[in-house]
Design a protein around this motif. Structure first.
Motif, PDB file in Angstrom:
ATOM      1  N   TRP A  26       0.858  -1.190   0.000  1.00 18.77           N
ATOM      2  CA  TRP A  26       0.000   0.000   0.000  1.00 18.77           C
ATOM      3  C   TRP A  26       0.885   1.228   0.000  1.00 18.77           C
ATOM      4  O   TRP A  26       1.747   1.391   0.854  1.00 18.77           O
ATOM      5  N   GLU A  47       1.664  -4.933 -10.485  1.00 20.73           N
ATOM      6  CA  GLU A  47       0.759  -3.995 -11.144  1.00 20.73           C
ATOM      7  C   GLU A  47       0.467  -2.866 -10.170  1.00 20.73           C
ATOM      8  O   GLU A  47       0.221  -3.092  -8.992  1.00 20.73           O
ATOM      9  N   LEU A  49      -2.033  -0.080  -9.016  1.00 19.95           N
ATOM     10  CA  LEU A  49      -3.427   0.352  -9.072  1.00 19.95           C
ATOM     11  C   LEU A  49      -3.544   1.638  -8.281  1.00 19.95           C
ATOM     12  O   LEU A  49      -3.111   1.703  -7.146  1.00 19.95           O
ATOM     13  N   SER A  50      -4.145   2.625  -8.866  1.00 22.91           N
ATOM     14  CA  SER A  50      -4.279   3.917  -8.209  1.00 22.91           C
ATOM     15  C   SER A  50      -5.729   4.148  -7.802  1.00 22.91           C
ATOM     16  O   SER A  50      -6.627   4.068  -8.640  1.00 22.91           O
ATOM     17  N   LEU A  51      -5.922   4.450  -6.539  1.00 23.95           N
ATOM     18  CA  LEU A  51      -7.273   4.761  -6.076  1.00 23.95           C
ATOM     19  C   LEU A  51      -7.755   6.087  -6.633  1.00 23.95           C
ATOM     20  O   LEU A  51      -8.950   6.352  -6.654  1.00 23.95           O
ATOM     21  N   THR A  54      -8.986   4.654 -10.149  1.00 22.82           N
ATOM     22  CA  THR A  54      -9.871   3.489 -10.143  1.00 22.82           C
ATOM     23  C   THR A  54     -10.723   3.513  -8.879  1.00 22.82           C
ATOM     24  O   THR A  54     -10.195   3.739  -7.793  1.00 22.82           O
ATOM     25  N   ALA A  56     -12.498   2.462  -5.541  1.00 20.30           N
ATOM     26  CA  ALA A  56     -12.024   1.550  -4.496  1.00 20.30           C
ATOM     27  C   ALA A  56     -12.643   0.163  -4.619  1.00 20.30           C
ATOM     28  O   ALA A  56     -11.960  -0.845  -4.420  1.00 20.30           O
ATOM     29  N   VAL A  59     -10.868  -1.828  -7.300  1.00 23.67           N
ATOM     30  CA  VAL A  59      -9.558  -2.292  -6.831  1.00 23.67           C
ATOM     31  C   VAL A  59      -9.733  -3.493  -5.917  1.00 23.67           C
ATOM     32  O   VAL A  59      -9.045  -4.504  -6.060  1.00 23.67           O
ATOM     33  N   LYS A  60     -10.675  -3.413  -4.994  1.00 21.63           N
ATOM     34  CA  LYS A  60     -10.923  -4.520  -4.069  1.00 21.63           C
ATOM     35  C   LYS A  60     -11.327  -5.781  -4.826  1.00 21.63           C
ATOM     36  O   LYS A  60     -10.836  -6.868  -4.529  1.00 21.63           O
ATOM     37  N   GLN A  62     -10.602  -6.576  -7.911  1.00 29.54           N
ATOM     38  CA  GLN A  62      -9.455  -7.096  -8.649  1.00 29.54           C
ATOM     39  C   GLN A  62      -8.479  -7.815  -7.718  1.00 29.54           C
ATOM     40  O   GLN A  62      -8.017  -8.909  -8.028  1.00 29.54           O
ATOM     41  N   VAL A  63      -8.177  -7.224  -6.590  1.00 27.62           N
ATOM     42  CA  VAL A  63      -7.220  -7.808  -5.657  1.00 27.62           C
ATOM     43  C   VAL A  63      -7.752  -9.099  -5.041  1.00 27.62           C
ATOM     44  O   VAL A  63      -7.034 -10.093  -4.945  1.00 27.62           O
TER      45      VAL A  63
END
Length: 70
Positions: A26, A47, A49-51, A54, A56, A59-60, A62-63
């Motif tokens: 993070w 990779e 990922l920018s909050l 993208t 939130a 992102v969650k 995808q992760v």
């Protein structure tokens, strides 16, 4: 660390964390001080990922769902 750029130091530090088995790193940069450097990062198998770019929830998802082993 003279002669070593900020981006090289960041890449080295992040690579060390990833090699140690950390699946998620993070990065918090509320002032955007390193925004340009992060855009230039080159990390094998990672990779960014920018909050800011993208939502939130995306992102969650995808992760946790789309890439749970990466």
């Amino acid at each position: 660390m003279s002669g070593t750029s900020a981006i090289e130091r960041i890449e080295k530090g992040l690579a060390k964390l990833l090699q140690a088995g950390n699946r998620i790193v993070w990065w918090s940069d509320p002032d955007g001080e390193f925004a340009d450097a992060v855009a230039e990062l080159s990390l094998d198998g990672a990779e960014v990922l920018s909050l800011g770019d993208t939502p939130a929830l995306a992102v969650k998802r995808q992760v946790e769902l789309a890439s749970p082993a990466s």
